[in-house]
Design a protein around this motif. Sequence first.
Motif, PDB file in Angstrom:
ATOM      1  N   TRP A  87      43.498 -45.333 -37.258  1.00  0.00           N
ATOM      2  CA  TRP A  87      42.548 -44.221 -37.172  1.00  0.00           C
ATOM      3  C   TRP A  87      43.277 -42.884 -37.173  1.00  0.00           C
ATOM      4  N   ARG A 111      26.059 -38.973 -33.823  1.00  0.00           N
ATOM      5  CA  ARG A 111      25.157 -40.031 -34.295  1.00  0.00           C
ATOM      6  C   ARG A 111      23.714 -39.551 -34.214  1.00  0.00           C
ATOM      7  N   THR A 273      32.574 -48.229 -49.659  1.00  0.00           N
ATOM      8  CA  THR A 273      31.979 -49.529 -49.309  1.00  0.00           C
ATOM      9  C   THR A 273      30.943 -49.951 -50.347  1.00  0.00           C
ATOM     10  N   PRO A 406      25.492 -46.635 -39.842  1.00  0.00           N
ATOM     11  CA  PRO A 406      24.149 -46.035 -39.805  1.00  0.00           C
ATOM     12  C   PRO A 406      23.369 -46.333 -41.079  1.00  0.00           C
ATOM     13  N   SER A 407      24.095 -46.804 -42.107  1.00  0.00           N
ATOM     14  CA  SER A 407      23.509 -46.865 -43.444  1.00  0.00           C
ATOM     15  C   SER A 407      23.106 -48.279 -43.861  1.00  0.00           C
TER      16      SER A 407
HETATM   17  C1  HEM Z   1      30.493 -47.527 -40.198  1.00  0.00           C
HETATM   18  C2  HEM Z   1      30.077 -51.220 -43.305  1.00  0.00           C
HETATM   19  C3  HEM Z   1      27.756 -48.304 -46.422  1.00  0.00           C
HETATM   20  C4  HEM Z   1      28.502 -44.555 -43.465  1.00  0.00           C
HETATM   21  C5  HEM Z   1      30.530 -48.778 -40.761  1.00  0.00           C
HETATM   22  C6  HEM Z   1      31.016 -49.969 -40.099  1.00  0.00           C
HETATM   23  C7  HEM Z   1      30.935 -50.990 -40.975  1.00  0.00           C
HETATM   24  C8  HEM Z   1      30.358 -50.466 -42.180  1.00  0.00           C
HETATM   25  C9  HEM Z   1      31.334 -52.444 -40.750  1.00  0.00           C
HETATM   26  C10 HEM Z   1      31.483 -50.051 -38.657  1.00  0.00           C
HETATM   27  C11 HEM Z   1      32.924 -49.711 -38.471  1.00  0.00           C
HETATM   28  C12 HEM Z   1      33.384 -50.075 -37.089  1.00  0.00           C
HETATM   29  O1  HEM Z   1      32.708 -50.830 -36.379  1.00  0.00           O
HETATM   30  O2  HEM Z   1      34.461 -49.629 -36.724  1.00  0.00           O
HETATM   31  C13 HEM Z   1      29.427 -50.741 -44.418  1.00  0.00           C
HETATM   32  C14 HEM Z   1      29.078 -51.552 -45.573  1.00  0.00           C
HETATM   33  C15 HEM Z   1      28.415 -50.736 -46.444  1.00  0.00           C
HETATM   34  C16 HEM Z   1      28.357 -49.411 -45.833  1.00  0.00           C
HETATM   35  C17 HEM Z   1      29.413 -53.038 -45.730  1.00  0.00           C
HETATM   36  C18 HEM Z   1      27.819 -51.023 -47.788  1.00  0.00           C
HETATM   37  C19 HEM Z   1      27.814 -52.178 -48.376  1.00  0.00           C
HETATM   38  C20 HEM Z   1      27.741 -47.046 -45.881  1.00  0.00           C
HETATM   39  C21 HEM Z   1      27.128 -45.893 -46.503  1.00  0.00           C
HETATM   40  C22 HEM Z   1      27.333 -44.828 -45.667  1.00  0.00           C
HETATM   41  C23 HEM Z   1      28.084 -45.324 -44.521  1.00  0.00           C
HETATM   42  C24 HEM Z   1      26.370 -45.901 -47.836  1.00  0.00           C
HETATM   43  C25 HEM Z   1      26.918 -43.390 -45.808  1.00  0.00           C
HETATM   44  C26 HEM Z   1      26.340 -42.866 -46.830  1.00  0.00           C
HETATM   45  C27 HEM Z   1      29.135 -45.054 -42.361  1.00  0.00           C
HETATM   46  C28 HEM Z   1      29.539 -44.204 -41.246  1.00  0.00           C
HETATM   47  C29 HEM Z   1      30.129 -45.062 -40.300  1.00  0.00           C
HETATM   48  C30 HEM Z   1      30.056 -46.406 -40.855  1.00  0.00           C
HETATM   49  C31 HEM Z   1      29.344 -42.688 -41.127  1.00  0.00           C
HETATM   50  C32 HEM Z   1      30.726 -44.674 -38.963  1.00  0.00           C
HETATM   51  C33 HEM Z   1      29.729 -44.911 -37.862  1.00  0.00           C
HETATM   52  C34 HEM Z   1      30.260 -44.619 -36.476  1.00  0.00           C
HETATM   53  O3  HEM Z   1      31.461 -44.736 -36.242  1.00  0.00           O
HETATM   54  O4  HEM Z   1      29.435 -44.298 -35.626  1.00  0.00           O
HETATM   55  N1  HEM Z   1      30.111 -49.116 -42.040  1.00  0.00           N
HETATM   56  N2  HEM Z   1      28.983 -49.465 -44.624  1.00  0.00           N
HETATM   57  N3  HEM Z   1      28.307 -46.669 -44.681  1.00  0.00           N
HETATM   58  N4  HEM Z   1      29.447 -46.357 -42.089  1.00  0.00           N
HETATM   59 FE1  HEM Z   1      29.117 -47.915 -43.304  1.00  0.00          FE
END
Ligand code: HEM
Length: 456
Positions: A87, A111, A273, A406-407
């Motif tokens: 990180w 958030r 992602t 969130p997504s």
């Molecule tokens: C966090 C997966 C799409 C924005 C995460 C995390 C995962 C994840 C596993 C959690 C990370 C953790 O626990 O440390 C995915 C997958 C996606 C996807 C598999 C699509 C197939 C997106 C999209 C956006 C997004 C489209 C925004 C447009 C974020 C953000 C976080 C996050 C901002 C951080 C949340 C936090 O720390 O509070 N994502 N994501 N993700 N994702 Fe996604």
Amino acid sequence: MTVESVRPAAPEVPEPLEPPVAGGRVPLLGHGWKLVRDPLAFMAQLRDHGDVVRLRLGPKTVYAVTAPALTGALALNPEFIIAGPLWESLEGLLGKEGVATANGSLHRRQRRIIQPAFRLDAIPGYGPIMEEEAHALTERWKSGETIDCTSESFRVAVRIAARCLLRGDFMDERAERLCVALATVFRGMYRRMVVPAGPLYRLPLPANRQFNRALADLHLLVDEIVAERRASGQKPDDLLTALLEATDDNGDPIGEQEIHDQVVAILTPGSETIASTIMSLLQILTEHPEHADKVREEVESVTGGRPVAFDDVRKLTYTNNVVVETLRLLPAVWILTRRAVADTELGGYRIPAGADIIYSPYAIQRDPRSYDRNEDFDPDRWLPERSKDVPKFAMSPFSNGNRKCPSDHFSMALLSLLTAAVATRYRFEQVSGSNDATRIGITLHPHRLLLRPLPR
Ligand code: HEM
């Protein structure tokens, strides 16, 4: 007899155990060489050593969690935070004040600000853009011509995220630039994370110069987007307006740096992602034409042959299950990390304060203890009568708890729509030079997928 003396004795809490050390370490490097050489296989076999195991990475001890229930407990407990070398290297490149790397009250506030843009009832508002982009993609492809799935997937992912969340006409040209910048930045970032050879990356080598240019352009683009929105005086109902209007705990507007870092922190995970998952879906549709045919049949039974629309998506059960099954076998986010803020325990094992903990959604979601015919691509395992047998937390491609993506709704809607649009129009074959082996980077995706679309 006093009241004290009749009170039942408190049940004895057993002392937490020291987690076993996983087998297979070598002098000096410990488990590091296996983790670098074949991380997916390494993470997948760890459960044979225990539900929580210790790994030695050079001089460092890292705790790996291998049982689904314990990954859930880890994700749901805010005492495990986002921190650690991975990180820190991300923060250095992308900024320290974005939601993906913040902790504690800053993270909770961030958030709260972004959440409305991703709520289930906000997603239909993005429907027209998702539809337009999905059909534009299939129009762009010409039967018989080779498509480079990496650039095509990145392009559509960035365009959708940028156009939906940062609305505005100018996004068309900007999305193209964002696309190029993000693809280069992600490649370079992974290299810097796995080989943290600081001074090497400061040498004036072509690869370093290209990375630095892309990173600078990414930050410049975000500044331009924010400045232009401000200058326009417009306040459309979108994520950017939410960020520009946000206030901190004292009611003061949040700082410029935080706005900038937030936009970066949403666009970067959002595009990488989604792009990786689109590549994996294209690979699956190519490898399993029988599933592609079933998607097409389902879509046509719902649409009667007209182009698929956003509103059709909720009726496309099989298509949705193809996406879910792809996320099970090829989860874009294949490894997650946390740090313990205090001495604690997990599943009866001792976790000391400051310990770094890792787990792999890839390993969890392929575990034969949770899934029958675990390596088979079987979308029907997500039918209600079968999915009820999947153990809790054995399928969490979007994670759980306060850091849950969130997504998830946004992503599922757009991936199902894209799959439906692509599979009704084309079938695919790989062309020579294509390499569909899994490439491990910040996310998982096929190495270099080159496909020839053929008309249906
Ligand atoms: C966090 C997966 C799409 C924005 C995460 C995390 C995962 C994840 C596993 C959690 C990370 C953790 O626990 O440390 C995915 C997958 C996606 C996807 C598999 C699509 C197939 C997106 C999209 C956006 C997004 C489209 C925004 C447009 C974020 C953000 C976080 C996050 C901002 C951080 C949340 C936090 O720390 O509070 N994502 N994501 N993700 N994702 Fe996604």
